[in-house]
Design an enzyme around this catalytic site. Structure first.
Site, PDB file in Angstrom:
ATOM      1  N   HIS A  23      -8.725  -9.958  12.650  1.00 37.88           N
ATOM      2  CA  HIS A  23      -8.717  -8.779  11.778  1.00 37.88           C
ATOM      3  C   HIS A  23      -9.171  -9.198  10.385  1.00 37.88           C
ATOM      4  O   HIS A  23      -8.746 -10.218   9.857  1.00 37.88           O
ATOM      5  CB  HIS A  23      -7.273  -8.244  11.755  1.00 37.88           C
ATOM      6  CG  HIS A  23      -7.027  -7.047  10.907  1.00 37.88           C
ATOM      7  ND1 HIS A  23      -8.000  -6.160  10.548  1.00 37.88           N
ATOM      8  CD2 HIS A  23      -5.868  -6.578  10.346  1.00 37.88           C
ATOM      9  CE1 HIS A  23      -7.471  -5.192   9.801  1.00 37.88           C
ATOM     10  NE2 HIS A  23      -6.178  -5.440   9.662  1.00 37.88           N
ATOM     11  N   TYR A  49       7.202   0.003  10.255  1.00 34.77           N
ATOM     12  CA  TYR A  49       5.830  -0.521  10.269  1.00 34.77           C
ATOM     13  C   TYR A  49       4.913   0.442  11.016  1.00 34.77           C
ATOM     14  O   TYR A  49       3.827   0.790  10.533  1.00 34.77           O
ATOM     15  CB  TYR A  49       5.875  -1.889  10.952  1.00 34.77           C
ATOM     16  CG  TYR A  49       4.587  -2.661  11.008  1.00 34.77           C
ATOM     17  CD1 TYR A  49       4.288  -3.616  10.036  1.00 34.77           C
ATOM     18  CD2 TYR A  49       3.685  -2.485  12.048  1.00 34.77           C
ATOM     19  CE1 TYR A  49       3.121  -4.355  10.103  1.00 34.77           C
ATOM     20  CE2 TYR A  49       2.525  -3.216  12.124  1.00 34.77           C
ATOM     21  CZ  TYR A  49       2.246  -4.151  11.145  1.00 34.77           C
ATOM     22  OH  TYR A  49       1.087  -4.878  11.227  1.00 34.77           O
ATOM     23  N   ASP A 101      -4.809  -9.905   4.253  1.00 30.96           N
ATOM     24  CA  ASP A 101      -3.541 -10.604   4.519  1.00 30.96           C
ATOM     25  C   ASP A 101      -3.719 -11.607   5.670  1.00 30.96           C
ATOM     26  O   ASP A 101      -2.881 -12.490   5.857  1.00 30.96           O
ATOM     27  CB  ASP A 101      -2.380  -9.633   4.782  1.00 30.96           C
ATOM     28  CG  ASP A 101      -2.714  -8.499   5.726  1.00 30.96           C
ATOM     29  OD1 ASP A 101      -3.900  -8.268   6.002  1.00 30.96           O
ATOM     30  OD2 ASP A 101      -1.768  -7.844   6.196  1.00 30.96           O
ATOM     31  N   HIS A 141       0.822  -1.221   0.000  1.00 31.32           N
ATOM     32  CA  HIS A 141       0.000   0.000   0.000  1.00 31.32           C
ATOM     33  C   HIS A 141       0.855   1.269   0.000  1.00 31.32           C
ATOM     34  O   HIS A 141       0.630   2.170   0.805  1.00 31.32           O
ATOM     35  CB  HIS A 141      -0.949   0.033   1.206  1.00 31.32           C
ATOM     36  CG  HIS A 141      -1.741  -1.219   1.383  1.00 31.32           C
ATOM     37  ND1 HIS A 141      -2.409  -1.527   2.530  1.00 31.32           N
ATOM     38  CD2 HIS A 141      -1.963  -2.253   0.549  1.00 31.32           C
ATOM     39  CE1 HIS A 141      -3.022  -2.678   2.399  1.00 31.32           C
ATOM     40  NE2 HIS A 141      -2.756  -3.145   1.202  1.00 31.32           N
ATOM     41  N   HIS A 188       2.605 -10.406  11.709  1.00 35.45           N
ATOM     42  CA  HIS A 188       3.665 -10.144  10.727  1.00 35.45           C
ATOM     43  C   HIS A 188       5.011 -10.184  11.447  1.00 35.45           C
ATOM     44  O   HIS A 188       5.181  -9.538  12.495  1.00 35.45           O
ATOM     45  CB  HIS A 188       3.533  -8.756  10.094  1.00 35.45           C
ATOM     46  CG  HIS A 188       2.278  -8.562   9.297  1.00 35.45           C
ATOM     47  ND1 HIS A 188       2.047  -9.201   8.104  1.00 35.45           N
ATOM     48  CD2 HIS A 188       1.193  -7.786   9.512  1.00 35.45           C
ATOM     49  CE1 HIS A 188       0.864  -8.818   7.632  1.00 35.45           C
ATOM     50  NE2 HIS A 188       0.328  -7.963   8.476  1.00 35.45           N
ATOM     51  N   ASP A 230      -2.017  -7.275  13.908  1.00 34.48           N
ATOM     52  CA  ASP A 230      -1.136  -6.262  13.289  1.00 34.48           C
ATOM     53  C   ASP A 230      -0.232  -5.558  14.312  1.00 34.48           C
ATOM     54  O   ASP A 230       0.893  -5.152  13.972  1.00 34.48           O
ATOM     55  CB  ASP A 230      -1.973  -5.201  12.574  1.00 34.48           C
ATOM     56  CG  ASP A 230      -2.314  -5.585  11.133  1.00 34.48           C
ATOM     57  OD1 ASP A 230      -1.720  -6.541  10.612  1.00 34.48           O
ATOM     58  OD2 ASP A 230      -3.168  -4.915  10.528  1.00 34.48           O
ATOM     59  N   HIS A 260      -5.757  -2.404  13.438  1.00 32.13           N
ATOM     60  CA  HIS A 260      -5.573  -1.465  12.385  1.00 32.13           C
ATOM     61  C   HIS A 260      -6.875  -1.001  11.708  1.00 32.13           C
ATOM     62  O   HIS A 260      -6.917   0.049  11.088  1.00 32.13           O
ATOM     63  CB  HIS A 260      -4.642  -2.177  11.379  1.00 32.13           C
ATOM     64  CG  HIS A 260      -4.405  -1.585  10.062  1.00 32.13           C
ATOM     65  ND1 HIS A 260      -4.333  -2.290   8.894  1.00 32.13           N
ATOM     66  CD2 HIS A 260      -4.205  -0.296   9.724  1.00 32.13           C
ATOM     67  CE1 HIS A 260      -4.080  -1.498   7.888  1.00 32.13           C
ATOM     68  NE2 HIS A 260      -3.992  -0.289   8.351  1.00 32.13           N
ATOM     69  N   GLU A 314      -8.694  -7.663   7.423  1.00 35.39           N
ATOM     70  CA  GLU A 314      -7.888  -7.364   6.229  1.00 35.39           C
ATOM     71  C   GLU A 314      -7.379  -8.676   5.615  1.00 35.39           C
ATOM     72  O   GLU A 314      -7.042  -9.635   6.317  1.00 35.39           O
ATOM     73  CB  GLU A 314      -6.721  -6.418   6.567  1.00 35.39           C
ATOM     74  CG  GLU A 314      -6.139  -5.817   5.295  1.00 35.39           C
ATOM     75  CD  GLU A 314      -5.222  -4.605   5.519  1.00 35.39           C
ATOM     76  OE1 GLU A 314      -4.871  -4.308   6.674  1.00 35.39           O
ATOM     77  OE2 GLU A 314      -4.881  -3.970   4.509  1.00 35.39           O
TER      78      GLU A 314
HETATM   79 FE1  FEO Z   1      -4.215  -4.641   8.663  1.00 36.62          FE
HETATM   80 FE2  FEO Z   1      -1.774  -7.081   8.406  1.00 36.62          FE
HETATM   81  O1  FEO Z   1      -3.426  -6.229   8.034  1.00 36.62           O
END
Ligand code: FEO
Length: 386
Positions: free
Chosen positions: A78, A191, A82, A24, A222, A163, A144, A80
């Site tokens: 979450h 990050y 990923d 992004h 992550h 996240d 997030h 999102e």
């Molecule tokens: Fe907000 Fe790692 O996704």
């Protein structure tokens, strides 16, 4: 593609994305991981999934431990993609599994995948017993997305933070003490600065919510798992969330024929004279996401552009759009630049910086090529203002 047991009966079963170089608009030169965790208890529980294209990699790891058909719960911390991207395929294998999510998580997953899965909605303070262990949930909206939450397992002193506390690092290592602190700190900082920065107030609330928990491991979604440097990463998050700044300056500019750069150099020398460390970054050679970590603690943000077609250079406009969205607070701003006739860019940059809530210094502008006298004038004006 082996899983890794991070605690007795709890296995990392995620995917390693060596090729991810952009996220992004944020350069992720070290790649990333999507961490999913499988808990083998009376109820087999999967904490988050992975980006859809890593689903096979995750399933191979899960199958080393248990038949995916036996999964009872999937916690979606979450929405999102990923982390949720592999949910549809996993749920084809275990259609009766319950998907545990926050109220916004349920809404978000339905909007993403159009499926009415077997949802179990949880709020802060709710717990789900899975046998020897309990999963306890804390909603962390906007860390997030509005749906975000973290899962805590008191019996293991384990926080599955999604996240929060992540880093974009692809590696063969899984724990914080297996790679250099300098790399971890750099990537955790990048990050936070490029993803989490707008949500400082929410991070503060999330830190307060987990402050009473006994934690000996933080497993984010992550990067590396924190087991040796927990207090270090918590201290960094506390400082960042407080928007604490230091007497440092970041000067960001682009230039057409070198005039704006000359002004930038004078500005840098004023800060130097005042004993304030300054970094000068040319947008022609510096990526905007490499600037954000420097802005994380810098009090002064100076932005320069000549005027091109009644506006600022596109590189500067892109930087300001990116920075404004990430919303650093409590800063002092300065707009500067050279111009030929209109000179609109300097006012436009000043307006954007002011719109960020920054306390503004008097803007600095010079027509065409600055003379030595004009540069000396800029030096004196800024020196007096600081
Ligand atoms: Fe907000 Fe790692 O996704």
């Amino acid at each position: 593609m082996k899983p890794l047991e991070i605690k007795k009966g709890i296995h990392w079963v995620g995917g390693v994305d060596w090729d991810l170089k952009e996220f992004h608009g944020y350069l992720t030169r070290r790649g990333s991981t999507y961490n999913a965790y499988l808990i083998v208890d009376e109820k087999i529980t999967l904490i988050d999934t992975v980006k859809e294209c890593f689903c096979d990699e995750m399933l191979i790891r899960i199958k080393e431990i248990v038949d995916p058909k036996k999964i009872d719960y999937i916690v979606s911390n979450h929405t999102e993609m990923d982390h949720s991207g592999s949910l549809p395929r996993v749920l084809e294998l275990c259609p009766n599994a319950e998907v545990i999510a926050s109220p916004n998580g349920e809404k978000g997953l339905k909007k993403h995948f159009g499926k009415d899965w077997n949802f179990k909605i949880v709020n802060t303070g709710d717990s789900v017993n899975i046998g020897r262990r309990n999963l306890s949930f804390v909603l962390t909206p906007m860390v997030h997305w509005p749906d975000s939450m973290v899962t805590y397992i008191p019996e293991e002193k384990l926080l599955l933070s999604n996240d929060a506390f992540g880093q974009h690092i692809a590696s063969g290592e899984r724990f914080d003490d297996e790679i250099e602190w300098a790399i971890l700190e750099e990537e955790a900082t990048r990050y936070y600065a490029n993803i989490v920065l707008p949500f400082g107030a929410q991070v503060k609330k999330a830190l307060e919510a987990v402050s009473g928990l006994e934690i000996d491991m933080i497993a984010p979604s992550h990067g590396l798992i924190w087991r040796s440097k927990i207090s270090d990463i918590l201290d960094l998050y506390r400082a960042w969330a407080a928007n604490t700044t230091e007497d440092k300056a970041v000067i960001v500019c682009d230039t057409m024929w070198g005039s704006t750069k000359k002004i930038a150099e004078v500005i840098s020398s004023v800060f130097e004279k005042k004993g304030i460390p300054a970094q000068l970054l040319d947008l022609e050679t510096t990526h905007i996401s490499d600037i954000m970590p420097l802005l994380l603690t810098a009090k002064y943000i100076c932005v320069g552009s000549p005027t091109l077609n009644n506006g600022m250079l596109p590189t500067v406009a892109a930087f300001l759009t990116y920075m404004k969205g990430l919303a650093p607070k409590n800063r002092v701003g300065l707009a500067f630049g050279s111009y030929g006739w209109g000179g609109q860019s300097i006012g436009q940059m000043d307006e954007i910086l002011s719109g960020c809530g920054f306390e503004m210094l008097e803007k600095l502008r010079v027509q065409y090529v600055p003379s030595e006298e004009e540069l000396n004038g800029i030096f004196d004006t800024l020196k007096k203002a600081l």
